[in-house]
Design an enzyme around this catalytic site. Structure first.
Site, PDB file in Angstrom:
ATOM      1  N   SER A 126       0.833  -1.208   0.000  1.00 32.16           N
ATOM      2  CA  SER A 126       0.000   0.000   0.000  1.00 32.16           C
ATOM      3  C   SER A 126       0.859   1.246   0.000  1.00 32.16           C
ATOM      4  CB  SER A 126      -0.864  -0.032   1.265  1.00 32.16           C
ATOM      5  OG  SER A 126      -1.511   1.201   1.463  1.00 32.16           O
ATOM      6  N   TYR A 151      -2.262  -1.369  10.970  1.00 35.21           N
ATOM      7  CA  TYR A 151      -2.484  -1.887   9.613  1.00 35.21           C
ATOM      8  C   TYR A 151      -1.300  -1.514   8.708  1.00 35.21           C
ATOM      9  CZ  TYR A 151      -3.898  -1.979   4.760  1.00 35.21           C
ATOM     10  OH  TYR A 151      -3.902  -2.199   3.399  1.00 35.21           O
ATOM     11  N   LYS A 155       1.913  -3.811   6.620  1.00 36.47           N
ATOM     12  CA  LYS A 155       2.390  -3.753   5.229  1.00 36.47           C
ATOM     13  C   LYS A 155       3.900  -3.500   5.192  1.00 36.47           C
ATOM     14  CE  LYS A 155      -1.547  -4.560   3.333  1.00 36.47           C
ATOM     15  NZ  LYS A 155      -1.793  -5.923   2.855  1.00 36.47           N
TER      16      LYS A 155
HETATM   17  P1  NAD Z   1     -11.034  -7.262   1.045  1.00 38.83           P
HETATM   18  O1  NAD Z   1     -11.270  -7.287   2.510  1.00 38.83           O
HETATM   19  O2  NAD Z   1     -12.174  -6.985   0.163  1.00 38.83           O
HETATM   20  O3  NAD Z   1     -10.377  -8.653   0.589  1.00 38.83           O
HETATM   21  C1  NAD Z   1      -9.547  -9.405   1.427  1.00 38.83           C
HETATM   22  C2  NAD Z   1     -10.058 -10.835   1.395  1.00 38.83           C
HETATM   23  O4  NAD Z   1      -9.190 -11.660   2.178  1.00 38.83           O
HETATM   24  C3  NAD Z   1     -11.457 -10.973   1.982  1.00 38.83           C
HETATM   25  O5  NAD Z   1     -12.268 -11.672   1.065  1.00 38.83           O
HETATM   26  C4  NAD Z   1     -11.258 -11.766   3.268  1.00 38.83           C
HETATM   27  O6  NAD Z   1     -12.358 -12.608   3.554  1.00 38.83           O
HETATM   28  C5  NAD Z   1      -9.986 -12.536   2.955  1.00 38.83           C
HETATM   29  N1  NAD Z   1      -9.184 -12.893   4.141  1.00 38.83           N
HETATM   30  C6  NAD Z   1      -8.770 -12.073   5.131  1.00 38.83           C
HETATM   31  N2  NAD Z   1      -8.048 -12.770   6.031  1.00 38.83           N
HETATM   32  C7  NAD Z   1      -7.999 -14.050   5.579  1.00 38.83           C
HETATM   33  C8  NAD Z   1      -7.396 -15.238   6.070  1.00 38.83           C
HETATM   34  N3  NAD Z   1      -6.721 -15.259   7.230  1.00 38.83           N
HETATM   35  N4  NAD Z   1      -7.544 -16.387   5.358  1.00 38.83           N
HETATM   36  C9  NAD Z   1      -8.238 -16.379   4.192  1.00 38.83           C
HETATM   37  N5  NAD Z   1      -8.837 -15.295   3.688  1.00 38.83           N
HETATM   38  C10 NAD Z   1      -8.716 -14.139   4.373  1.00 38.83           C
HETATM   39  O7  NAD Z   1      -9.838  -6.238   0.781  1.00 38.83           O
HETATM   40  P2  NAD Z   1      -9.320  -5.617  -0.574  1.00 38.83           P
HETATM   41  O8  NAD Z   1      -9.703  -4.194  -0.607  1.00 38.83           O
HETATM   42  O9  NAD Z   1      -9.647  -6.497  -1.697  1.00 38.83           O
HETATM   43  O10 NAD Z   1      -7.754  -5.655  -0.299  1.00 38.83           O
HETATM   44  C11 NAD Z   1      -6.945  -6.724  -0.735  1.00 38.83           C
HETATM   45  C12 NAD Z   1      -5.524  -6.489  -0.257  1.00 38.83           C
HETATM   46  O11 NAD Z   1      -5.060  -5.255  -0.759  1.00 38.83           O
HETATM   47  C13 NAD Z   1      -5.341  -6.428   1.246  1.00 38.83           C
HETATM   48  O12 NAD Z   1      -4.120  -7.040   1.575  1.00 38.83           O
HETATM   49  C14 NAD Z   1      -5.292  -4.946   1.531  1.00 38.83           C
HETATM   50  O13 NAD Z   1      -4.585  -4.667   2.700  1.00 38.83           O
HETATM   51  C15 NAD Z   1      -4.559  -4.454   0.307  1.00 38.83           C
HETATM   52  N6  NAD Z   1      -4.817  -3.045  -0.001  1.00 38.83           N
HETATM   53  C16 NAD Z   1      -6.102  -2.616  -0.119  1.00 38.83           C
HETATM   54  C17 NAD Z   1      -6.355  -1.281  -0.380  1.00 38.83           C
HETATM   55  C18 NAD Z   1      -7.767  -0.759  -0.463  1.00 38.83           C
HETATM   56  O14 NAD Z   1      -7.946   0.436  -0.275  1.00 38.83           O
HETATM   57  N7  NAD Z   1      -8.765  -1.582  -0.738  1.00 38.83           N
HETATM   58  C19 NAD Z   1      -5.282  -0.400  -0.564  1.00 38.83           C
HETATM   59  C20 NAD Z   1      -3.980  -0.886  -0.454  1.00 38.83           C
HETATM   60  C21 NAD Z   1      -3.755  -2.220  -0.168  1.00 38.83           C
HETATM   61  C1  WQD Z   2      -9.724   9.419   1.019  1.00 37.30           C
HETATM   62  C2  WQD Z   2      -9.887  10.901   1.270  1.00 37.30           C
HETATM   63  C3  WQD Z   2     -10.261  11.489   3.571  1.00 37.30           C
HETATM   64  C4  WQD Z   2     -14.227   9.639   3.916  1.00 37.30           C
HETATM   65  C5  WQD Z   2      -7.089   4.478   3.275  1.00 37.30           C
HETATM   66  C6  WQD Z   2      -6.015   3.783   4.052  1.00 37.30           C
HETATM   67  C7  WQD Z   2      -4.853   3.428   3.199  1.00 37.30           C
HETATM   68  C8  WQD Z   2      -5.309   2.665   1.951  1.00 37.30           C
HETATM   69  C9  WQD Z   2      -6.457   3.321   1.255  1.00 37.30           C
HETATM   70  C10 WQD Z   2      -5.052   0.302   2.338  1.00 37.30           C
HETATM   71  C11 WQD Z   2      -9.171  11.386   2.522  1.00 37.30           C
HETATM   72  C12 WQD Z   2     -11.465  11.838   2.714  1.00 37.30           C
HETATM   73  C13 WQD Z   2     -13.012  10.066   3.451  1.00 37.30           C
HETATM   74  C14 WQD Z   2     -15.233  10.599   4.213  1.00 37.30           C
HETATM   75  C15 WQD Z   2     -13.729  12.347   3.522  1.00 37.30           C
HETATM   76  N1  WQD Z   2      -5.759   1.353   2.265  1.00 37.30           N
HETATM   77  N2  WQD Z   2     -12.760  11.393   3.264  1.00 37.30           N
HETATM   78  N3  WQD Z   2     -14.939  11.914   3.991  1.00 37.30           N
HETATM   79  O1  WQD Z   2      -7.345   7.747   3.808  1.00 37.30           O
HETATM   80  O2  WQD Z   2      -6.362   7.669   1.527  1.00 37.30           O
HETATM   81  O3  WQD Z   2      -6.524   5.635   2.752  1.00 37.30           O
HETATM   82  O4  WQD Z   2      -7.480   3.632   2.194  1.00 37.30           O
HETATM   83  O5  WQD Z   2      -3.879   0.152   2.297  1.00 37.30           O
HETATM   84  O6  WQD Z   2      -3.991   2.674   3.957  1.00 37.30           O
HETATM   85  O7  WQD Z   2      -5.570   4.652   5.090  1.00 37.30           O
HETATM   86  O8  WQD Z   2      -8.628   6.657   1.899  1.00 37.30           O
HETATM   87  O9  WQD Z   2     -10.976   6.619   1.203  1.00 37.30           O
HETATM   88  O10 WQD Z   2     -10.424   6.761   3.681  1.00 37.30           O
HETATM   89  O11 WQD Z   2     -10.017   8.721   2.213  1.00 37.30           O
HETATM   90  O12 WQD Z   2     -13.525  13.529   3.360  1.00 37.30           O
HETATM   91  O13 WQD Z   2     -16.333  10.264   4.663  1.00 37.30           O
HETATM   92  O14 WQD Z   2     -11.273  11.160   1.503  1.00 37.30           O
HETATM   93  O15 WQD Z   2     -10.024  12.470   4.532  1.00 37.30           O
HETATM   94  O16 WQD Z   2      -8.673  12.653   2.250  1.00 37.30           O
HETATM   95  P1  WQD Z   2      -7.189   7.047   2.558  1.00 37.30           P
HETATM   96  P2  WQD Z   2     -10.087   7.121   2.281  1.00 37.30           P
END
Ligand code: NAD
Ligand code: WQD
Length: 343
Positions: A126, A151, A155
């Site tokens: 991330s 969290y 990562k």
């Molecule tokens: P998500 O929660 O939709 O998907 C994660 C999946 O993993 C879920 O279906 C959950 O049931 C499964 N899971 C969790 N723990 C498990 C375990 N111990 N065994 C088996 N399955 C398990 O999340 P996402 O948004 O699809 O994110 C996927 C990955 O990307 C994650 O590692 C997340 O940290 C990373 N990521 C997400 C974002 C975002 O904003 N969505 C941003 C950066 C990184």
């Molecule tokens: C986006 C922008 C808020 C909600 C998070 C995790 C990061 C990554 C992605 C996994 C920000 C603003 C939000 C609302 C708002 N995930 N906001 N009103 O903060 O960039 O990141 O998700 O790795 O680790 O921290 O994403 O969608 O929460 O916010 O004004 O009701 O929207 O302040 O500027 P963020 P977000």
């Protein structure tokens, strides 16, 4: 023979889109998910889109024995994409143990199951590892800042673990993808993000608010050092993000990597403010949003967007879909959910 790829967390938001992309590209994805943050019905949705029902194993990857047995039984796996993790930043602050346990134990039992075997691994990292970068756009050489949340720390430490594993074992080739802010949904509107409870992220809150499921949106601060005062992020369409995993797999499977550990930014290279995103949603969908300006959210990064030079070059990947397509598809998915239930 199709190339078999294990997709952990493959029923989740990004995982399900990647499974669809893998099927389209003629891979054979094998999904592992414990349904902690996803629904079994997503498997039906994937089948509706792709016309194929991928193999699915309901296994908690923290269960070392079950993970080892699965990997042992799948002898001809050529790659793994590891999405499975908990991802709610706020919850990780109040329940750090839950995050350290799940995100580390799942990764470690996966790595243990591949001891002595070849492993081509793509890991979900991330942009959170950068914190507030000193230089924008931020590139992969930027320093990793002290994590703002447990969290984020999972990562950072996971990236370090993977780097150590790759350095110690020539059988391991690993790529960490640092996602910026994934949004949007598949063009079919059959899969998308399924936030549990009140969405903490901006786009799901916007679509739920527009659908009348939530009240007005609160913009968390409009007095930051940005052109319109609201925070800036690099929103990336989940379909483009899914394609980045295929590009990473290609690099690993072709053995074209100079080193056996690498890191890539996965963003568009463009920043949008919260107010610009709200405006893009309104313009694209024709739906007026009810929003108010509220106080800053603790711990928010002010502005971040990616330098995608490395991804465009070595990964041969770049984002194609616009902010309008992100908003349109997110809204189409929300509308689908108004008339359909995923169980
Ligand atoms: P998500 O929660 O939709 O998907 C994660 C999946 O993993 C879920 O279906 C959950 O049931 C499964 N899971 C969790 N723990 C498990 C375990 N111990 N065994 C088996 N399955 C398990 O999340 P996402 O948004 O699809 O994110 C996927 C990955 O990307 C994650 O590692 C997340 O940290 C990373 N990521 C997400 C974002 C975002 O904003 N969505 C941003 C950066 C990184
Ligand atoms: C986006 C922008 C808020 C909600 C998070 C995790 C990061 C990554 C992605 C996994 C920000 C603003 C939000 C609302 C708002 N995930 N906001 N009103 O903060 O960039 O990141 O998700 O790795 O680790 O921290 O994403 O969608 O929460 O916010 O004004 O009701 O929207 O302040 O500027 P963020 P977000």
């Amino acid at each position: 023979m199709k190339i078999k790829i294990l997709v952990t967390g493959g029923l989740g938001y990004i995982g399900s889109h990647t499974v669809v992309a893998l099927l389209r590209a003629n891979f054979e994805p094998i999904i592992v998910d414990n349904l902690d943050n996803s629904k079994l019905g997503i498997l039906d949705q994937i089948e509706k889109i792709a016309g194929v029902r991928p193999a699915f194993h309901n296994i908690d990857l923290c269960d070392e024995a079950k993970t080892a047995a699965l990997i042992k039984s799948e002898k001809d796996l050529e790659g793994v994409i590891h999405f499975a993790a908990h991802k709610a930043v706020g919850e990780s602050v109040s329940e750090p143990l839950k995050y350290y346990r799940n995100n580390f134990n799942s990764l470690l039992s996966l790595l243990k199951a591949f001891e002595g075997r070849t492993l081509n691994l793509v890991f979900s990292s991330s942009c959170t590892v950068y914190g507030q970068p000193d230089v924008l756009p931020v590139n992969e050489a930027a320093p990793v800042k002290k994590a703002e949340s447990p969290y984020g720390n999972t990562k950072q430490v996971a990236e370090e673990i993977l780097q150590d594993i790759a350095a110690a074992d020539k059988l391991k080739q690993i790529i960490s993808l640092r996602y910026f802010n994934p949004v949007g949904a598949h063009e079919s509107a059959l899969i998308g993000e399924l936030p549990a409870g009140v969405p903490q992220n901006l786009v799901p809150f916007v679509t739920q608010s527009a659908a009348g499921k939530r009240g007005p949106i609160t913009v968390f601060g409009d007095n930051y050092d940005t052109p319109d005062g609201s925070c800036i992020r690099d929103y990336i369409h989940v379909v483009d993000l899914a394609e980045a995993h295929l590009a990473a797999l290609k690099l690993l499977l072709n053995g074209k990597q100079a080193t056996n550990y690498d890191v890539f930014n996965v963003g568009t290279g463009n920043g949008y403010s919260v107010l610009q995103l709200i405006n893009a949603f309104e313009q694209t969908t024709g739906v007026k949003l009810d929003y108010k300006i509220g106080p800053r959210r603790a711990g928010d990064i002010v502005k971040v967007w990616s330098d995608v030079t490395k991804s465009k070059g070595k990964l041969e990947w770049e984002a194609k879909l616009s902010i309008e397509e992100m908003m349109r598809s997110a809204w189409a998915w929300e509308q689908y959910l108004q008339n359909n239930q995923i169980n």
